[in-house]
Design a protein around this motif. Structure first.
Motif, PDB file in Angstrom:
ATOM      1  N   ILE A 151      51.771  23.258  46.167  1.00  0.00           N
ATOM      2  CA  ILE A 151      51.224  23.023  47.495  1.00  0.00           C
ATOM      3  C   ILE A 151      50.264  24.123  47.935  1.00  0.00           C
ATOM      4  O   ILE A 151      49.318  23.888  48.677  1.00  0.00           O
ATOM      5  N   GLU A 152      50.494  25.355  47.448  1.00  0.00           N
ATOM      6  CA  GLU A 152      49.663  26.437  47.987  1.00  0.00           C
ATOM      7  C   GLU A 152      48.203  26.350  47.531  1.00  0.00           C
ATOM      8  O   GLU A 152      47.329  26.991  48.106  1.00  0.00           O
ATOM      9  N   HIS A 153      47.942  25.530  46.521  1.00  0.00           N
ATOM     10  CA  HIS A 153      46.554  25.367  46.075  1.00  0.00           C
ATOM     11  C   HIS A 153      45.808  24.311  46.872  1.00  0.00           C
ATOM     12  O   HIS A 153      44.601  24.142  46.709  1.00  0.00           O
ATOM     13  N   ARG A 154      46.531  23.574  47.712  1.00  0.00           N
ATOM     14  CA  ARG A 154      45.867  22.558  48.537  1.00  0.00           C
ATOM     15  C   ARG A 154      45.280  23.197  49.775  1.00  0.00           C
ATOM     16  O   ARG A 154      45.810  24.167  50.296  1.00  0.00           O
ATOM     17  N   ARG A 155      44.203  22.618  50.267  1.00  0.00           N
ATOM     18  CA  ARG A 155      43.654  22.999  51.559  1.00  0.00           C
ATOM     19  C   ARG A 155      44.710  22.666  52.599  1.00  0.00           C
ATOM     20  O   ARG A 155      45.149  21.521  52.688  1.00  0.00           O
ATOM     21  N   VAL A 156      45.128  23.632  53.402  1.00  0.00           N
ATOM     22  CA  VAL A 156      46.294  23.416  54.263  1.00  0.00           C
ATOM     23  C   VAL A 156      45.996  22.488  55.437  1.00  0.00           C
ATOM     24  O   VAL A 156      46.843  21.681  55.827  1.00  0.00           O
ATOM     25  N   TYR A 157      44.789  22.594  55.993  1.00  0.00           N
ATOM     26  CA  TYR A 157      44.416  21.718  57.120  1.00  0.00           C
ATOM     27  C   TYR A 157      43.402  20.710  56.608  1.00  0.00           C
ATOM     28  O   TYR A 157      42.408  21.087  55.985  1.00  0.00           O
ATOM     29  N   PRO A 158      43.642  19.433  56.836  1.00  0.00           N
ATOM     30  CA  PRO A 158      42.808  18.417  56.196  1.00  0.00           C
ATOM     31  C   PRO A 158      41.392  18.382  56.749  1.00  0.00           C
ATOM     32  O   PRO A 158      41.153  18.701  57.905  1.00  0.00           O
ATOM     33  N   ASP A 159      40.486  17.952  55.897  1.00  0.00           N
ATOM     34  CA  ASP A 159      39.066  17.908  56.248  1.00  0.00           C
ATOM     35  C   ASP A 159      38.688  16.449  56.497  1.00  0.00           C
ATOM     36  O   ASP A 159      37.888  15.865  55.771  1.00  0.00           O
ATOM     37  N   VAL A 160      39.306  15.838  57.490  1.00  0.00           N
ATOM     38  CA  VAL A 160      39.002  14.430  57.803  1.00  0.00           C
ATOM     39  C   VAL A 160      38.649  14.312  59.275  1.00  0.00           C
ATOM     40  O   VAL A 160      39.040  15.146  60.084  1.00  0.00           O
ATOM     41  N   GLU A 161      37.885  13.284  59.579  1.00  0.00           N
ATOM     42  CA  GLU A 161      37.515  13.009  60.965  1.00  0.00           C
ATOM     43  C   GLU A 161      38.461  11.963  61.546  1.00  0.00           C
ATOM     44  O   GLU A 161      38.965  11.112  60.816  1.00  0.00           O
ATOM     45  N   PRO A 162      38.667  12.013  62.858  1.00  0.00           N
ATOM     46  CA  PRO A 162      39.519  10.997  63.480  1.00  0.00           C
ATOM     47  C   PRO A 162      39.042   9.588  63.135  1.00  0.00           C
ATOM     48  O   PRO A 162      37.849   9.308  63.181  1.00  0.00           O
ATOM     49  N   GLY A 163      40.000   8.758  62.737  1.00  0.00           N
ATOM     50  CA  GLY A 163      39.682   7.380  62.374  1.00  0.00           C
ATOM     51  C   GLY A 163      39.403   7.187  60.897  1.00  0.00           C
ATOM     52  O   GLY A 163      39.083   6.092  60.451  1.00  0.00           O
ATOM     53  N   TYR A 164      39.542   8.281  60.093  1.00  0.00           N
ATOM     54  CA  TYR A 164      39.168   8.215  58.677  1.00  0.00           C
ATOM     55  C   TYR A 164      39.935   7.146  57.909  1.00  0.00           C
ATOM     56  O   TYR A 164      39.432   6.535  56.973  1.00  0.00           O
ATOM     57  N   LEU A 165      41.222   6.942  58.295  1.00  0.00           N
ATOM     58  CA  LEU A 165      42.110   6.158  57.437  1.00  0.00           C
ATOM     59  C   LEU A 165      41.873   4.652  57.519  1.00  0.00           C
ATOM     60  O   LEU A 165      41.946   3.937  56.512  1.00  0.00           O
ATOM     61  N   ARG A 166      41.565   4.174  58.737  1.00  0.00           N
ATOM     62  CA  ARG A 166      41.503   2.717  58.944  1.00  0.00           C
ATOM     63  C   ARG A 166      40.565   2.014  57.962  1.00  0.00           C
ATOM     64  O   ARG A 166      40.873   0.945  57.450  1.00  0.00           O
ATOM     65  N   SER A 167      39.439   2.642  57.709  1.00  0.00           N
ATOM     66  CA  SER A 167      38.452   1.979  56.839  1.00  0.00           C
ATOM     67  C   SER A 167      38.846   2.057  55.360  1.00  0.00           C
ATOM     68  O   SER A 167      38.243   1.388  54.528  1.00  0.00           O
ATOM     69  N   MET A 168      39.846   2.867  55.035  1.00  0.00           N
ATOM     70  CA  MET A 168      40.227   3.033  53.628  1.00  0.00           C
ATOM     71  C   MET A 168      41.248   2.008  53.150  1.00  0.00           C
ATOM     72  O   MET A 168      41.545   1.940  51.959  1.00  0.00           O
ATOM     73  N   ILE A 169      41.840   1.286  54.093  1.00  0.00           N
ATOM     74  CA  ILE A 169      42.846   0.297  53.687  1.00  0.00           C
ATOM     75  C   ILE A 169      42.517  -1.043  54.357  1.00  0.00           C
ATOM     76  O   ILE A 169      41.757  -1.081  55.316  1.00  0.00           O
ATOM     77  N   VAL A 188      44.622   7.903  49.962  1.00  0.00           N
ATOM     78  CA  VAL A 188      44.516   7.676  51.399  1.00  0.00           C
ATOM     79  C   VAL A 188      45.313   8.699  52.222  1.00  0.00           C
ATOM     80  O   VAL A 188      44.821   9.213  53.225  1.00  0.00           O
ATOM     81  N   ILE A 189      46.528   8.985  51.759  1.00  0.00           N
ATOM     82  CA  ILE A 189      47.431   9.809  52.573  1.00  0.00           C
ATOM     83  C   ILE A 189      47.151  11.302  52.390  1.00  0.00           C
ATOM     84  O   ILE A 189      46.956  12.040  53.351  1.00  0.00           O
ATOM     85  N   MET A 190      47.148  11.750  51.141  1.00  0.00           N
ATOM     86  CA  MET A 190      47.059  13.192  50.877  1.00  0.00           C
ATOM     87  C   MET A 190      45.850  13.869  51.535  1.00  0.00           C
ATOM     88  O   MET A 190      45.983  14.969  52.072  1.00  0.00           O
ATOM     89  N   PRO A 191      44.676  13.225  51.530  1.00  0.00           N
ATOM     90  CA  PRO A 191      43.534  13.892  52.194  1.00  0.00           C
ATOM     91  C   PRO A 191      43.729  14.097  53.691  1.00  0.00           C
ATOM     92  O   PRO A 191      43.045  14.904  54.295  1.00  0.00           O
ATOM     93  N   GLY A 192      44.660  13.369  54.275  1.00  0.00           N
ATOM     94  CA  GLY A 192      44.854  13.466  55.719  1.00  0.00           C
ATOM     95  C   GLY A 192      46.130  14.198  56.119  1.00  0.00           C
ATOM     96  O   GLY A 192      46.532  14.148  57.271  1.00  0.00           O
ATOM     97  N   ILE A 193      46.745  14.863  55.150  1.00  0.00           N
ATOM     98  CA  ILE A 193      47.998  15.571  55.453  1.00  0.00           C
ATOM     99  C   ILE A 193      47.709  17.013  55.874  1.00  0.00           C
ATOM    100  O   ILE A 193      46.942  17.717  55.223  1.00  0.00           O
ATOM    101  N   THR A 194      48.327  17.434  56.965  1.00  0.00           N
ATOM    102  CA  THR A 194      48.415  18.858  57.282  1.00  0.00           C
ATOM    103  C   THR A 194      49.663  19.352  56.552  1.00  0.00           C
ATOM    104  O   THR A 194      50.754  18.855  56.807  1.00  0.00           O
ATOM    105  N   HIS A 195      49.476  20.276  55.628  1.00  0.00           N
ATOM    106  CA  HIS A 195      50.580  20.622  54.722  1.00  0.00           C
ATOM    107  C   HIS A 195      51.529  21.647  55.342  1.00  0.00           C
ATOM    108  O   HIS A 195      51.375  22.857  55.152  1.00  0.00           O
TER     109      HIS A 195
END
Lengths: 448, 448
Positions: free
Chosen positions: A24-42, A63-70
């Motif tokens: 987990i420590e190699h992941r970007r801890v705060y996600p780099d997505v804009e509000p509403g990012y997920l709806r268009s992906m599914i 879909v999920i991992m890019p939007g997770i705050t770790h």
């Protein structure tokens, strides 16, 4: 999916979770997505026909991992810690598999009884006064709430009910609505927003109490407010003390405030949501002195005691205060042993009716770590704080000292070494250390 | 326990859970223990030093299992069903592993956004009016609450806040406390006890509405009560309709009640906690007609839609009604996109601040079953009900008929066969079937 496939997929999921946590420590801890990012992906609707499990898992990564705050990342220093440990994860898997709902004793005796005993175990670890324990015939006892917000709300509602009854007894003509309209609750201006929210929900007045230079509420301040409010015809009934405020981990002076509340017939609830776990260490237990004056006490093992969310531990001195407030007994929830006095029906202790088997997490964690292991985990924080402090001092280079280990703890040694060292140098050093400590502590405590 | 041991123990736990569920029907469904059985079976304090995992697991069998009421057993017909499926268990494992807390959008964007979209998916499956969906710019939307009790409470609190504002606007001199003391909520005498409890918590009057011969609330009855209460100076503000009451699965007549509530400015909340899952089948959807008049709607996928507890789905037509009631924004929960209007902060939608990633369960279940699979699961119940009815008719021997399959559904065929069969025989048969159906249905519905 049948049992055979679950065995296979479940084992893959165990590896997935272990891989995630190990890397987990190699992941970007705060996600780099804009509000509403997920709806268009599914898709915009649920599929009509079943999809394959592989496709679902692929979408977890896509879909999920890019939007997770770790929250479990060692780089996560926001909000508060969300505790996690492998024993707690295993206990949660068991809880999910059993799938039982423990709202009454009969709905699953083990679920209710383990909760009562685990809260006794934990209460003993905190050296809570006997009054707060259920034991075999105590009047108090503990319960797992989902969050500290719920614990605060339940305490306020129980206090409200008690106050209404009390005033009503001495003045039977007065309506409940009139009494409630005069009730005043108090809490620190530094208290968590959930306390003010509990007041809004409960429909009572809530006043913020000013704090001293250490951000602590003092009895003198509260006493004055209570006197003014009483003179104006209000009824002070509830004070929520904070041990470890959210912004600066400040502690209200409950040794002063407790006797005042007791004398004024004000319910004192203690919210130690994130600092509370530390009280299992004898060296931090003095911070809890004064709890003997409280009517209820709460802290979150799901913050700093290695128990996965949700698990907020709450104790009351008198169970009847809590359960008397809203007890309703419809026929479909009645059963044989209910009136025996031996059983606990936790549905009377909180807002939700349904409850998961959350005490399994406490049991697994207590046993797999032992009290010594949990204390070591709490102290690891203190050691790290001292280490961070020393590092900063060394970096600034204004004073120089070296650390030592004392019975396994990381300790900062301050020796008066110089031939030319005067009292003022020692005083300057102390001021410097204190300032750095406050800064480090502030930063450090955002972790919890 | 390190990651390597978790991999091993986790896989063992997967097998443990699968073994448990595969063999559950051979267990005694209701435990044979006396209140207090557990305390004497375990130590009175947490161990000082860590114990072995083997010892903990042995105690699960020795201490916990004898005290479990096996909710997942096919012999369990008490209370209501606690849904469970393998995809939902897998999603919960993932949720535990991620260990993120989704109280604001920023606290974990995926957690918030998947919840919004899954509630839209589910709303579409139920053919909820567009107003209830979040879409990309709707004013409504869905949220996962822990239990229906919390959904009812939130609806009542939002309605209370709206009513206070509304009265206050037309009469600014009137105090909030005075307004609240006049507010009256209504619900069926057959409604779940949690509705009365919500009224107690909210500090408002609550009246039980009498039901007709089908245990349904009718508009005529409510209209009369509302008129009487208004004449007496009270302010009717909230009606909780039930679709599927706990004792007999009765349905309030919301097509009549909705227009009345709308005309009287009464917030109509619909509690369909256990019947609601059936509305995903077009043939049961007419039971939800009238939802278009409601302000909020709730049912529990964790009862009958294969999603493990807890997952109670709630929709509102106006998000602002719900979140406006208690919105407090402390600095430590502020972040960049908050005021953009694009984000949802679910902490304003419920009592708890902390929230788990529960929408993963919905996503896994929707995708692994598909809408067709979920509908088949609901219909399996109906087919079984028809089969049970036929069996009982055959057993009693008063009338005789045979079943058939129609597009895969189990259907009871009633043919007029006898040369001597008259209208009265058909009428007698219908009365007989109806009576048996009521009895079977009552028994059957205790399962849900």
């Amino acid at each position: 999916m049948d049992a055979a496939e679950f065995r296979r997929r479940g084992k893959e999921m165990v590896d997935f979770v272990a891989d995630y946590l190990e890397n987990i420590e190699h992941r970007r801890v705060y996600p780099d997505v804009e509000p509403g990012y997920l709806r268009s992906m599914i898709p915009s609707e649920a599929p009509l026909e079943p999809e394959s499990y592989e496709d679902v898992l692929k979408d977890v990564d896509r879909v999920i991992m890019p939007g997770i705050t770790h929250w479990q990342s060692p780089h996560f220093h926001a909000y508060f810690p969300s505790a996690s440990s492998y024993p707690a994860l295993l206990a949660d898997m068991l809880c999910g598999g059993l799938g039982c709902i423990g709202f009454t004793w009969a709905a699953s005796p083990a679920c209710t009884e383990l909760e009562t005993v685990m809260l006794d175990w934990l209460g003993k670890m905190l050296q809570l006064p006997e009054d707060f324990l259920a034991g075999t015939k105590g009047q108090g006892g503990g319960v797992i709430q989902g969050t500290a917000s719920e614990a605060t709300l339940m305490a306020l509602l129980a206090a409200r009910c008690k106050a209404v009854k009390c005033v009503h007894e001495s003045d039977p003509q007065r309506s409940e609505a009139d009494i409630i309209s005069k009730l005043i609750a108090y809490t620190s201006e530094e208290a968590h927003s959930s306390v003010e929210r509990a007041g809004l929900i409960g429909g009572v007045g809530i006043r913020m109490v000013a704090t001293d230079e250490h951000f602590s509420v003092r009895a003198e301040t509260l006493e004055k407010m209570v006197a003014e409010d009483k003179a104006a015809g209000f009824i002070p009934f509830f004070f929520c003390a904070t041990l470890g405020t959210t912004p600066s981990c400040a502690f209200d002076k409950i040794t002063e405030l407790g006797p005042l509340c007791n004398a004024e017939n004000i319910w004192m609830h203690i919210d130690a949501a994130y600092a509370g776990s530390s009280f299992i260490c004898p060296e931090f237990r003095p911070l809890l002195d004064g709890v003997e004056f409280a009517d209820s006490f709460n802290f979150n093992p799901h913050k700093w005691l290695l128990v996965n969310f949700d698990c907020s531990a709450m104790w009351v001195k008198k169970r009847t205060d809590l359960i008397g407030a809203f007890k309703l007994d419809p026929v479909y929830l009645k059963y044989d042993n209910q009136e025996s006095g031996l059983v606990t029906d936790y549905r009377h202790w909180g807002i939700p009716l349904g409850r998961r088997f959350r005490s399994l997490k406490l049991w697994f964690v207590f046993r797999m770590y032992g009290q010594s292991g949990l204390q070591a985990y709490i102290r690891k924080g203190s050691d790290e704080l001292n280490e961070a402090l020393l590092k900063e001092m060394t970096h600034l280079g204004r004073i120089h000292l070296v650390p030592c280990k004392l019975r396994g703890r990381f300790v900062l040694r301050f020796a008066v070494c110089g031939r030319t060292t005067e009292l003022r140098h020692v005083q300057e050093a102390w001021t410097h250390i204190t300032e750095l400590q406050h800064a480090a502590s502030r930063e450090f405590h955002t972790m919890w």
